[in-house]
Every structure is written in structure tokens, then in C-alpha cells.
Design an enzyme around this catalytic site. Structure first.
Site, PDB file in Angstrom:
ATOM      1  N   CYS A  14       5.366  -1.562 -54.996  1.00 13.59           N
ATOM      2  CA  CYS A  14       4.135  -1.343 -54.230  1.00 13.59           C
ATOM      3  C   CYS A  14       3.044  -0.912 -55.214  1.00 13.59           C
ATOM      4  O   CYS A  14       3.151  -1.185 -56.415  1.00 13.59           O
ATOM      5  CB  CYS A  14       4.339  -0.339 -53.100  1.00 13.59           C
ATOM      6  SG  CYS A  14       4.803   1.329 -53.630  1.00 13.59           S
ATOM      7  N   ASN A  17       4.082   3.522 -55.894  1.00 13.17           N
ATOM      8  CA  ASN A  17       5.516   3.868 -56.002  1.00 13.17           C
ATOM      9  C   ASN A  17       5.805   5.280 -55.480  1.00 13.17           C
ATOM     10  O   ASN A  17       6.699   5.965 -55.971  1.00 13.17           O
ATOM     11  CB  ASN A  17       6.029   3.701 -57.451  1.00 13.17           C
ATOM     12  CG  ASN A  17       7.554   3.711 -57.579  1.00 13.17           C
ATOM     13  OD1 ASN A  17       8.081   4.134 -58.599  1.00 13.17           O
ATOM     14  ND2 ASN A  17       8.270   3.252 -56.576  1.00 13.17           N
ATOM     15  N   CYS A  19       5.202   5.698 -51.701  1.00 16.30           N
ATOM     16  CA  CYS A  19       5.379   5.544 -50.246  1.00 16.30           C
ATOM     17  C   CYS A  19       6.293   4.363 -49.906  1.00 16.30           C
ATOM     18  O   CYS A  19       7.426   4.549 -49.492  1.00 16.30           O
ATOM     19  CB  CYS A  19       4.036   5.357 -49.546  1.00 16.30           C
ATOM     20  SG  CYS A  19       2.908   6.753 -49.726  1.00 16.30           S
ATOM     21  N   ARG A  20       5.795   3.148 -50.066  1.00 17.51           N
ATOM     22  CA  ARG A  20       6.523   1.992 -49.549  1.00 17.51           C
ATOM     23  C   ARG A  20       7.722   1.574 -50.391  1.00 17.51           C
ATOM     24  O   ARG A  20       8.811   1.360 -49.848  1.00 17.51           O
ATOM     25  CB  ARG A  20       5.564   0.804 -49.389  1.00 17.51           C
ATOM     26  CG  ARG A  20       4.534   1.016 -48.303  1.00 17.51           C
ATOM     27  CD  ARG A  20       3.408   0.009 -48.395  1.00 17.51           C
ATOM     28  NE  ARG A  20       2.634   0.213 -49.614  1.00 17.51           N
ATOM     29  CZ  ARG A  20       1.689  -0.587 -50.059  1.00 17.51           C
ATOM     30  NH1 ARG A  20       1.404  -1.683 -49.385  1.00 17.51           N
ATOM     31  NH2 ARG A  20       1.029  -0.310 -51.159  1.00 17.51           N
ATOM     32  N   SER A  21       7.526   1.417 -51.724  1.00 21.46           N
ATOM     33  CA  SER A  21       8.671   0.908 -52.503  1.00 21.46           C
ATOM     34  C   SER A  21       9.804   1.930 -52.632  1.00 21.46           C
ATOM     35  O   SER A  21      10.974   1.518 -52.619  1.00 21.46           O
ATOM     36  CB  SER A  21       8.237   0.337 -53.856  1.00 21.46           C
ATOM     37  OG  SER A  21       7.600   1.286 -54.657  1.00 21.46           O
ATOM     38  N   ASP A 131      -0.030  -0.142 -46.065  1.00 21.88           N
ATOM     39  CA  ASP A 131      -0.012   1.065 -46.894  1.00 21.88           C
ATOM     40  C   ASP A 131      -0.235   2.291 -45.994  1.00 21.88           C
ATOM     41  O   ASP A 131      -1.297   2.416 -45.374  1.00 21.88           O
ATOM     42  CB  ASP A 131      -1.130   0.947 -47.940  1.00 21.88           C
ATOM     43  CG  ASP A 131      -1.079   2.065 -48.957  1.00 21.88           C
ATOM     44  OD1 ASP A 131      -0.333   3.042 -48.730  1.00 21.88           O
ATOM     45  OD2 ASP A 131      -1.781   1.947 -49.970  1.00 21.88           O
TER      46      ASP A 131
HETATM   47  P1  4NP Z   1       2.301   3.119 -52.009  1.00 20.93           P
HETATM   48  O1  4NP Z   1       1.096   3.946 -51.361  1.00 20.93           O
HETATM   49  O2  4NP Z   1       1.701   1.976 -52.777  1.00 20.93           O
HETATM   50  O3  4NP Z   1       3.075   2.648 -50.814  1.00 20.93           O
HETATM   51  O4  4NP Z   1       3.076   4.089 -52.879  1.00 20.93           O
HETATM   52  C1  4NP Z   1       0.031   4.439 -52.131  1.00 20.93           C
HETATM   53  C2  4NP Z   1       0.106   5.698 -52.668  1.00 20.93           C
HETATM   54  C3  4NP Z   1      -0.929   6.195 -53.428  1.00 20.93           C
HETATM   55  C4  4NP Z   1      -2.055   5.411 -53.627  1.00 20.93           C
HETATM   56  C5  4NP Z   1      -2.126   4.140 -53.106  1.00 20.93           C
HETATM   57  C6  4NP Z   1      -1.074   3.650 -52.354  1.00 20.93           C
HETATM   58  N1  4NP Z   1      -3.133   5.929 -54.372  1.00 20.93           N
HETATM   59  O5  4NP Z   1      -4.153   5.225 -54.504  1.00 20.93           O
HETATM   60  O6  4NP Z   1      -3.045   7.040 -54.899  1.00 20.93           O
END
Ligand code: 4NP
Length: 169
Positions: A14, A17, A19-21, A131
């Protein structure tokens, strides 16, 4: 699949790294354990971005997964490396932006390893795992629902289960 070359290796990717992955990795680990595939399928996760390197997953992701018996707490964020395209057999992006970033990084011959995880889903509700970072707790439940569906079907297709070879759970 891949019987003579060691375990099948899957990387979930993702943006952050956190939340989703990591959630995808946890869901896949639960599938591996349910299907008796320990040692035959290996999973990891990474982000295309670098902001959260070394951080544990978002607390909301950890709590939502824990409610389903999935432990994310030992994971730490890392960024995708060039070497990942050699090491992993499947590289599954959470959304279109991750997919495009991975395809543009991939060495020649490795682009076919890159997919979007929801191509394995049969829910038909979305092409991207949304997201959840800027939303409420519902977003984390939705991520789990989408990934449980898609990865359950992916493992059915891998057809490596010890029990019956037909995706018994
Ligand atoms: P992820 O979610 O891609 O599912 O881990 C996010 C977590 C943090 C951010 C973006 C997406 N960020 O911009 O900090």
C-alpha cells in the site's frame, strides 16, 4: 504451484504500510494457518512511501484485526525494495496508485507479478481497497471485509490446501 522452488512468496503493498498492507498480511497469515500452509506460503508487506518506515501498524488497524483474531502488532513498516521484484512471486497492490507505482518500478520481466488484490474478489464493490487512514473506524472494518473475501478466493485458486485441495476452511 512453485512446488520445486520453495515457498510461494506474496508481498502486499500500500502507500504507508501502516493500514492496508499490514492488514492484508495478517489476513493472509490467518488463511495460511487455517489451511495448514505454514512453510509453503510466505507473506510480507511494504509501502511505496517512506514516511512510516519502522513504525508499527496504525492502532485502529491493530484493534480491528485483533477483534477477528489477527495479530498485526509485531509488524513494522518498510518501503518496497528493488529486490522485492525478484524475491516475491506475487506482488499485490491495494489500489490503482500503488499498482502504477509498482509497475513503473518493476524490472523487465517482473511486471506480470504485480496485480491489484481486489482482482481476486467476487464482491464486485470496488477495484481499490479504500485508504482508511483519514476516516473513522468503519474504514478499517471495510478493509478487513474486502481482504478476507479476496484473499480467501486467492488461496482457493492457489489450490495448495493440505486438507482437500479444494479450499476447505
Ligand atoms: P496505508 O494508509 O497506505 O493503508 O498504510 C496510509 C497511511 C499513512 C498515509 C497514507 C496512507 N500517510 O500519508 O501518512
Amino acid at each position: 504451484m512453485n512446488e520445486n522452488e520453495g515457498p510461494v512468496r506474496i508481498l502486499f503493498v500500500c502507500l504507508g504500510n501502516i493500514c492496508r498492507s499490514p492488514t492484508a498480511q495478517g489476513v493472509a497469515e490467518q488463511e495460511i494457518s487455517r489451511r495448514g500452509l505454514q512453510g509453503r506460503v510466505e507473506v510480507d508487506s511494504a509501502g511505496t512511501g517512506s514516511w512510516h518506515i519502522g513504525s508499527p501498524p496504525d492502532r485502529r488497524a491493530v484493534h480491528a484485526a485483533a477483534d477477528r483474531g489477527i495479530d498485526l502488532s509485531r509488524q513494522r513498516a518498510r518501503q518496497v525494495h528493488f529486490d522485492d521484484f525478484h524475491r516475491f512471486d506475487f506482488i499485490m497492490a491495494m489500489d490503482e496508485a500503488n499498482f502504477r507505482d509498482l509497475v513503473s518500478m518493476a524490472p523487465a520481466g517482473a511486471t506480470q507479478k504485480v496485480s491489484k488484490v481486489l482482482t481476486y474478489s467476487d464482491l464486485g464493490v470496488a477495484e481499490d481497497v479504500p485508504d482508511p487512514y483519514y476516516g473513522g473506524s468503519h474504514g478499517f472494518e471495510q478493509v478487513l471485509d474486502l481482504l478476507e473475501n479476496a484473499l480467501g478466493l486467492f488461496f482457493d485458486q492457489l489450490n495448495m490446501d493440505h486438507a482437500s485441495g479444494q479450499g476447505a476452511r
